[in-house]
Write an enzyme that holds these catalytic residues in place. Sequence first.
Site, PDB file in Angstrom:
ATOM      1  N   GLN A  50      13.883  -7.239  24.796  1.00 20.74           N
ATOM      2  CA  GLN A  50      15.676  -6.359  25.456  1.00 20.74           C
ATOM      3  C   GLN A  50      14.901  -5.397  25.541  1.00 20.74           C
ATOM      4  O   GLN A  50      14.281  -4.691  24.301  1.00 20.74           O
ATOM      5  CB  GLN A  50      16.609  -7.165  24.029  1.00 20.74           C
ATOM      6  CG  GLN A  50      16.655  -8.814  25.075  1.00 20.74           C
ATOM      7  CD  GLN A  50      18.023  -8.733  24.510  1.00 20.74           C
ATOM      8  OE1 GLN A  50      18.391  -9.779  23.694  1.00 20.74           O
ATOM      9  NE2 GLN A  50      19.235  -8.027  24.179  1.00 20.74           N
TER      10      GLN A  50
ATOM     11  N   SER B 283       9.318 -11.290  21.765  1.00 20.15           N
ATOM     12  CA  SER B 283      10.780 -11.554  20.942  1.00 20.15           C
ATOM     13  C   SER B 283      11.119 -12.904  22.478  1.00 20.15           C
ATOM     14  O   SER B 283      10.254 -13.915  23.363  1.00 20.15           O
ATOM     15  CB  SER B 283      12.132 -11.103  21.314  1.00 20.15           C
ATOM     16  OG  SER B 283      13.073 -11.096  20.952  1.00 20.15           O
ATOM     17  N   LEU B 284      12.122 -12.310  23.251  1.00 17.89           N
ATOM     18  CA  LEU B 284      12.843 -12.517  24.436  1.00 17.89           C
ATOM     19  C   LEU B 284      11.025 -13.228  25.267  1.00 17.89           C
ATOM     20  O   LEU B 284      10.920 -13.791  26.106  1.00 17.89           O
ATOM     21  CB  LEU B 284      12.746 -12.553  25.222  1.00 17.89           C
ATOM     22  CG  LEU B 284      13.460 -11.977  26.316  1.00 17.89           C
ATOM     23  CD1 LEU B 284      13.703 -13.422  27.378  1.00 17.89           C
ATOM     24  CD2 LEU B 284      14.106 -10.990  27.656  1.00 17.89           C
TER      25      LEU B 284
ATOM     26  N   ARG C 139      20.313 -18.987  26.035  1.00 18.09           N
ATOM     27  CA  ARG C 139      19.649 -18.264  24.885  1.00 18.09           C
ATOM     28  C   ARG C 139      20.475 -17.065  24.724  1.00 18.09           C
ATOM     29  O   ARG C 139      20.993 -16.600  23.280  1.00 18.09           O
ATOM     30  CB  ARG C 139      18.454 -18.345  24.601  1.00 18.09           C
ATOM     31  CG  ARG C 139      17.649 -17.531  23.748  1.00 18.09           C
ATOM     32  CD  ARG C 139      16.418 -17.123  24.250  1.00 18.09           C
ATOM     33  NE  ARG C 139      15.147 -16.592  22.493  1.00 18.09           N
ATOM     34  CZ  ARG C 139      15.319 -15.442  22.469  1.00 18.09           C
ATOM     35  NH1 ARG C 139      15.483 -13.994  23.095  1.00 18.09           N
ATOM     36  NH2 ARG C 139      14.122 -14.453  21.089  1.00 18.09           N
TER      37      ARG C 139
ATOM     38  N   HIS D 166      17.837 -12.137  15.033  1.00 18.58           N
ATOM     39  CA  HIS D 166      16.273 -13.173  14.428  1.00 18.58           C
ATOM     40  C   HIS D 166      16.318 -12.714  13.179  1.00 18.58           C
ATOM     41  O   HIS D 166      15.383 -12.360  11.985  1.00 18.58           O
ATOM     42  CB  HIS D 166      15.185 -11.906  14.982  1.00 18.58           C
ATOM     43  CG  HIS D 166      14.244 -12.036  15.601  1.00 18.58           C
ATOM     44  ND1 HIS D 166      13.526 -13.000  16.258  1.00 18.58           N
ATOM     45  CD2 HIS D 166      14.444 -11.036  16.892  1.00 18.58           C
ATOM     46  CE1 HIS D 166      13.232 -12.938  17.698  1.00 18.58           C
ATOM     47  NE2 HIS D 166      14.085 -12.115  18.158  1.00 18.58           N
TER      48      HIS D 166
ATOM     49  N   GLN E 203      12.144 -19.410  16.735  1.00 20.13           N
ATOM     50  CA  GLN E 203      11.751 -17.832  16.542  1.00 20.13           C
ATOM     51  C   GLN E 203      13.381 -17.176  16.451  1.00 20.13           C
ATOM     52  O   GLN E 203      13.551 -16.307  16.575  1.00 20.13           O
ATOM     53  CB  GLN E 203      11.373 -17.901  18.094  1.00 20.13           C
ATOM     54  CG  GLN E 203      10.843 -16.217  18.518  1.00 20.13           C
ATOM     55  CD  GLN E 203      11.660 -15.762  20.197  1.00 20.13           C
ATOM     56  OE1 GLN E 203      12.721 -16.316  20.719  1.00 20.13           O
ATOM     57  NE2 GLN E 203      10.251 -15.849  21.005  1.00 20.13           N
TER      58      GLN E 203
END
Length: 303
Positions: free
Chosen positions: A11, A91-92, A116, A196, A245
């Site tokens: 992101q 991440s993503l 998500r 996170h 995650q």
Amino acid sequence: MTRIAALFPGQNSHSVGMGADVAATFLVAEAVYAQAEATLPGLRALIEQGPLEDLTLTANQQPALVAASVAAYRAWREATGLTPSFAAGHSLGEYSALVAAEALDLRDALRLTRRRGELMQAAVPVGIGAMSAVMGDPEVVRKVCAATPGVVQPANFNAPTQTVISGEKAAVDAAAAELKGRGLKAIPLKVSAPFHCSLMQRAQDALTPDLAATAFRAPGLPVYANVTATPNTDPSALPDLLARQITGSVRWVETIQALAADGADVFVEFGPGTVLTGLVKRILPDARTVNVGSAEQVRAFAL
């Protein structure tokens, strides 16, 4: 022989119009954008025309970045005939990496990242959580977070001296004040939720059934998982790795170090922005990095 690590951003790498020139130039990229629109109607117009405020919304930004990153990657593959040796996403970006490795169908990745994003945004009421970027020794950051009352945890180990902390606003503010008192620098981040960290448990629990119902395939190349910083080629492990995650730390420093140790000598960031190449340079100052996010960059690599 050159061994390429394909990297995919997370992101806040987004921009209105991202990848539009790639789709206009390469049919394989156009097909990605067409599939994104067929899967999530309205997404393509949002990517190409905005407005930026709507594109920035987590539920839109996540699948949009998957589309832009995968489009750039597939155009690069077609133009160069090259195949990377490894893949990793921040991440993503791990979803984009799995699509690149042919472990996850693009349509499933788009649906999962939309879900998500919705779940992560809804997990914590606005104003309850916060995140801050801390410049300094990550071990000091770990210790201060552990000693601070409330929920505050290291969320992203982005670079040797850059760690993002996440959690309850009061706890994040208290940890940041303590870290500043120890000579570290802490900068509040403009985020819509505390990603996170354990406050995302509701989102993790809710996404787990969707991940379990998804048809994953064996990755065609090792994909380094955020939560382990190690390569995985076992499709049965993917639902758990992607679920964990959501609340786990992004171990990016260890991931890049592991890629280098395993033989990666060129790091190529696919998609908009230059965040990951910048982080790679901070982790491995002598590393060769390349950005592939525009048609011109695809052509330049092909030459």
